[in-house]
Scaffold this motif. Structure first.
Motif, PDB file in Angstrom:
ATOM      1  N   LYS A 151       0.813  -1.219   0.000  1.00 20.70           N
ATOM      2  CA  LYS A 151       0.000   0.000   0.000  1.00 20.70           C
ATOM      3  C   LYS A 151       0.851   1.276   0.000  1.00 20.70           C
ATOM      4  CE  LYS A 151      -3.780  -2.123   2.610  1.00 20.70           C
ATOM      5  NZ  LYS A 151      -3.391  -3.490   2.443  1.00 20.70           N
ATOM      6  N   PRO A 152       1.514   1.577  -1.106  1.00 25.69           N
ATOM      7  CA  PRO A 152       2.345   2.793  -1.142  1.00 25.69           C
ATOM      8  C   PRO A 152       1.514   4.037  -0.845  1.00 25.69           C
ATOM      9  CG  PRO A 152       2.478   1.562  -3.224  1.00 25.69           C
ATOM     10  CD  PRO A 152       1.485   0.872  -2.367  1.00 25.69           C
ATOM     11  N   ARG A 153       2.142   4.968  -0.175  1.00 28.85           N
ATOM     12  CA  ARG A 153       1.442   6.211   0.202  1.00 28.85           C
ATOM     13  C   ARG A 153       1.123   7.045  -1.024  1.00 28.85           C
ATOM     14  NH1 ARG A 153       2.416   8.122   5.798  1.00 28.85           N
ATOM     15  NH2 ARG A 153       3.345   6.353   6.862  1.00 28.85           N
ATOM     16  N   GLY A 154       0.170   7.922  -0.846  1.00 30.62           N
ATOM     17  CA  GLY A 154      -0.156   8.868  -1.902  1.00 30.62           C
ATOM     18  C   GLY A 154      -1.648   8.977  -2.108  1.00 30.62           C
ATOM     19  N   LEU A 155      -2.164  10.171  -1.853  1.00 30.19           N
ATOM     20  CA  LEU A 155      -3.580  10.437  -2.055  1.00 30.19           C
ATOM     21  C   LEU A 155      -3.798  11.047  -3.435  1.00 30.19           C
ATOM     22  CD1 LEU A 155      -4.543  12.075   1.365  1.00 30.19           C
ATOM     23  CD2 LEU A 155      -5.162   9.798   0.578  1.00 30.19           C
ATOM     24  N   THR A 156      -4.938  10.726  -4.029  1.00 31.62           N
ATOM     25  CA  THR A 156      -5.343  11.359  -5.275  1.00 31.62           C
ATOM     26  C   THR A 156      -5.865  12.757  -4.934  1.00 31.62           C
ATOM     27  OG1 THR A 156      -7.595  10.509  -5.099  1.00 31.62           O
ATOM     28  CG2 THR A 156      -5.991   9.134  -6.278  1.00 31.62           C
ATOM     29  N   ARG A 157      -6.135  13.560  -5.943  1.00 37.58           N
ATOM     30  CA  ARG A 157      -6.731  14.888  -5.683  1.00 37.58           C
ATOM     31  C   ARG A 157      -8.048  14.741  -4.938  1.00 37.58           C
ATOM     32  NH1 ARG A 157      -5.854  18.338 -11.225  1.00 37.58           N
ATOM     33  NH2 ARG A 157      -3.614  18.021 -11.301  1.00 37.58           N
ATOM     34  N   TYR A 158      -8.831  13.768  -5.370  1.00 39.04           N
ATOM     35  CA  TYR A 158     -10.099  13.494  -4.681  1.00 39.04           C
ATOM     36  C   TYR A 158      -9.835  13.128  -3.221  1.00 39.04           C
ATOM     37  CZ  TYR A 158     -14.314  11.002  -3.296  1.00 39.04           C
ATOM     38  OH  TYR A 158     -15.422  10.574  -2.614  1.00 39.04           O
ATOM     39  N   GLY A 159      -8.819  12.317  -2.988  1.00 41.27           N
ATOM     40  CA  GLY A 159      -8.480  11.914  -1.620  1.00 41.27           C
ATOM     41  C   GLY A 159      -8.077  13.085  -0.753  1.00 41.27           C
ATOM     42  N   TRP A 160      -7.265  13.996  -1.313  1.00 46.37           N
ATOM     43  CA  TRP A 160      -6.880  15.197  -0.575  1.00 46.37           C
ATOM     44  C   TRP A 160      -8.104  16.051  -0.242  1.00 46.37           C
ATOM     45  CZ3 TRP A 160      -2.700  15.933   2.022  1.00 46.37           C
ATOM     46  CH2 TRP A 160      -1.504  15.359   1.619  1.00 46.37           C
ATOM     47  N   ARG A 161      -8.985  16.220  -1.226  1.00 42.95           N
ATOM     48  CA  ARG A 161     -10.185  17.035  -1.013  1.00 42.95           C
ATOM     49  C   ARG A 161     -11.060  16.424   0.077  1.00 42.95           C
ATOM     50  NH1 ARG A 161     -11.421  17.457  -5.992  1.00 42.95           N
ATOM     51  NH2 ARG A 161     -13.008  15.845  -6.118  1.00 42.95           N
ATOM     52  N   ARG A 162     -11.260  15.107   0.026  1.00 43.05           N
ATOM     53  CA  ARG A 162     -12.072  14.417   1.047  1.00 43.05           C
ATOM     54  C   ARG A 162     -11.429  14.538   2.423  1.00 43.05           C
ATOM     55  NH1 ARG A 162     -17.096  12.472   0.787  1.00 43.05           N
ATOM     56  NH2 ARG A 162     -16.379  10.899   2.196  1.00 43.05           N
ATOM     57  N   GLN A 163     -10.108  14.442   2.485  1.00 47.73           N
ATOM     58  CA  GLN A 163      -9.410  14.546   3.759  1.00 47.73           C
ATOM     59  C   GLN A 163      -9.581  15.953   4.353  1.00 47.73           C
ATOM     60  OE1 GLN A 163      -5.075  14.117   3.708  1.00 47.73           O
ATOM     61  NE2 GLN A 163      -5.323  12.560   5.302  1.00 47.73           N
ATOM     62  N   ARG A 164      -9.468  16.981   3.496  1.00 46.95           N
ATOM     63  CA  ARG A 164      -9.681  18.360   3.974  1.00 46.95           C
ATOM     64  C   ARG A 164     -11.110  18.561   4.455  1.00 46.95           C
ATOM     65  NH1 ARG A 164      -6.388  20.023  -0.415  1.00 46.95           N
ATOM     66  NH2 ARG A 164      -8.241  20.338  -1.651  1.00 46.95           N
ATOM     67  N   GLU A 165     -12.079  18.024   3.703  1.00 49.73           N
ATOM     68  CA  GLU A 165     -13.485  18.146   4.106  1.00 49.73           C
ATOM     69  C   GLU A 165     -13.723  17.494   5.459  1.00 49.73           C
ATOM     70  OE1 GLU A 165     -15.708  16.372   0.949  1.00 49.73           O
ATOM     71  OE2 GLU A 165     -15.291  18.002  -0.459  1.00 49.73           O
ATOM     72  N   GLN A 166     -13.153  16.329   5.687  1.00 56.25           N
ATOM     73  CA  GLN A 166     -13.327  15.633   6.960  1.00 56.25           C
ATOM     74  C   GLN A 166     -12.661  16.402   8.096  1.00 56.25           C
ATOM     75  OE1 GLN A 166     -11.802  11.743   6.067  1.00 56.25           O
ATOM     76  NE2 GLN A 166     -13.776  10.989   5.322  1.00 56.25           N
ATOM     77  N   SER A 167     -11.496  16.966   7.824  1.00 60.24           N
ATOM     78  CA  SER A 167     -10.811  17.771   8.845  1.00 60.24           C
ATOM     79  C   SER A 167     -11.629  19.007   9.189  1.00 60.24           C
ATOM     80  CB  SER A 167      -9.429  18.193   8.360  1.00 60.24           C
ATOM     81  OG  SER A 167      -8.608  17.083   8.190  1.00 60.24           O
ATOM     82  N   THR A 168     -12.200  19.646   8.179  1.00 60.14           N
ATOM     83  CA  THR A 168     -13.026  20.835   8.396  1.00 60.14           C
ATOM     84  C   THR A 168     -14.257  20.478   9.219  1.00 60.14           C
ATOM     85  OG1 THR A 168     -12.272  21.749   6.296  1.00 60.14           O
ATOM     86  CG2 THR A 168     -14.265  22.706   7.246  1.00 60.14           C
ATOM     87  N   ARG A 169     -14.882  19.353   8.904  1.00 62.32           N
ATOM     88  CA  ARG A 169     -16.066  18.919   9.669  1.00 62.32           C
ATOM     89  C   ARG A 169     -15.711  18.629  11.117  1.00 62.32           C
ATOM     90  NH1 ARG A 169     -17.699  14.438   6.140  1.00 62.32           N
ATOM     91  NH2 ARG A 169     -17.351  15.520   4.213  1.00 62.32           N
ATOM     92  N   ARG A 170     -14.558  18.031  11.355  1.00 61.98           N
ATOM     93  CA  ARG A 170     -14.137  17.739  12.735  1.00 61.98           C
ATOM     94  C   ARG A 170     -13.907  19.013  13.515  1.00 61.98           C
ATOM     95  NH1 ARG A 170      -9.581  14.453  11.273  1.00 61.98           N
ATOM     96  NH2 ARG A 170     -10.602  13.014   9.884  1.00 61.98           N
ATOM     97  N   VAL A 171     -13.263  20.015  12.878  1.00 56.68           N
ATOM     98  CA  VAL A 171     -13.000  21.300  13.534  1.00 56.68           C
ATOM     99  C   VAL A 171     -14.328  21.999  13.820  1.00 56.68           C
ATOM    100  CG1 VAL A 171     -12.009  23.607  13.187  1.00 56.68           C
ATOM    101  CG2 VAL A 171     -10.685  21.567  12.595  1.00 56.68           C
ATOM    102  N   GLU A 172     -15.243  22.014  12.868  1.00 56.07           N
ATOM    103  CA  GLU A 172     -16.558  22.648  13.068  1.00 56.07           C
ATOM    104  C   GLU A 172     -17.337  21.937  14.157  1.00 56.07           C
ATOM    105  OE1 GLU A 172     -18.307  22.484   9.213  1.00 56.07           O
ATOM    106  OE2 GLU A 172     -17.178  24.215   8.465  1.00 56.07           O
ATOM    107  N   HIS A 173     -17.217  20.635  14.225  1.00 58.23           N
ATOM    108  CA  HIS A 173     -17.920  19.847  15.231  1.00 58.23           C
ATOM    109  C   HIS A 173     -17.389  20.153  16.631  1.00 58.23           C
ATOM    110  CE1 HIS A 173     -20.129  16.555  17.012  1.00 58.23           C
ATOM    111  NE2 HIS A 173     -19.010  16.060  17.507  1.00 58.23           N
TER     112      HIS A 173
END
Length: 175
Positions: A151-173
């Motif tokens: 499982k080599p590391r590396g997120l796709t653009r979609y993966g980065w966007r989803r990760q940012r969205e989840q981080s934003t939701r956690r901070v807002e929560h």
């Protein structure tokens, strides 16, 4: 959508079974292809081609399709996701390509098996070989296996966007 732990374990067990079964069937097919290519015994050559056709249509093709389907279920039902990580996208792409080549190649195997069943000893010496296709397919499966283990590391653009969205939701929560 994430699978519950028992459902994920069941899906993983099924996926591993069909994936490893595909590798095992590819090894058996390669052994028959080598036997057909190296032998001078007409009956062994005919039998090997019959075996390759049977293994191809009744084992390899169903296991390949099952591997694609269970792999998609596993990715959609886990945190890895289908399009978040490059290794998942590459694994899916290679698996789909291998499955497509296999399905498109099997009519040729059926034709060669039919020719082998009708050919005399001299004709069997002219019979083509399927060692290249089967060896290449096995190497592809082993590359996919290594990719899924390491499982080599590396997120796709979609993966980065989803990760940012989840981080934003956690901070807002938390706020």
């Amino acid at each position: 959508m994430t699978l519950s732990p028992p459902a994920r374990k069941l899906a993983l067990a099924i996926h591993l079974t069909v994936s490893v079964g595909w590798v095992g069937a590819a090894v058996a097919y390669l052994a028959l292809a080598i036997a057909a290519a190296r032998s001078t015994d007409p009956e062994l050559i005919r039998s090997a081609w019959v075996g390759m056709e049977l293994i191809g249509w009744w084992v390899l093709v169903p296991l390949a399709i099952a591997t694609v389907l269970t792999g998609v279920v596993m990715s959609l039902g886990s945190a890895w996701g289908l399009l978040r990580h490059y290794w998942v996208v590459l694994s899916l792409t290679l698996t789909l390509a291998g499955t497509a080549v296999l399905v498109l190649h099997m009519p040729d195997v059926s034709d060669l098996q039919s020719q082998a069943s009708r050919a005399d000893a001299a004709g069997l010496e002219q019979q083509g070989s399927d060692v290249f296709h089967s060896a290449t397919g096995l190497v592809l499966l082993l590359v996919i296996l290594a990719l899924n283990v390491y499982k080599p590391r590396g997120l796709t653009r979609y993966g980065w966007r989803r990760q940012r969205e989840q981080s934003t939701r956690r901070v807002e929560h938390l706020a």
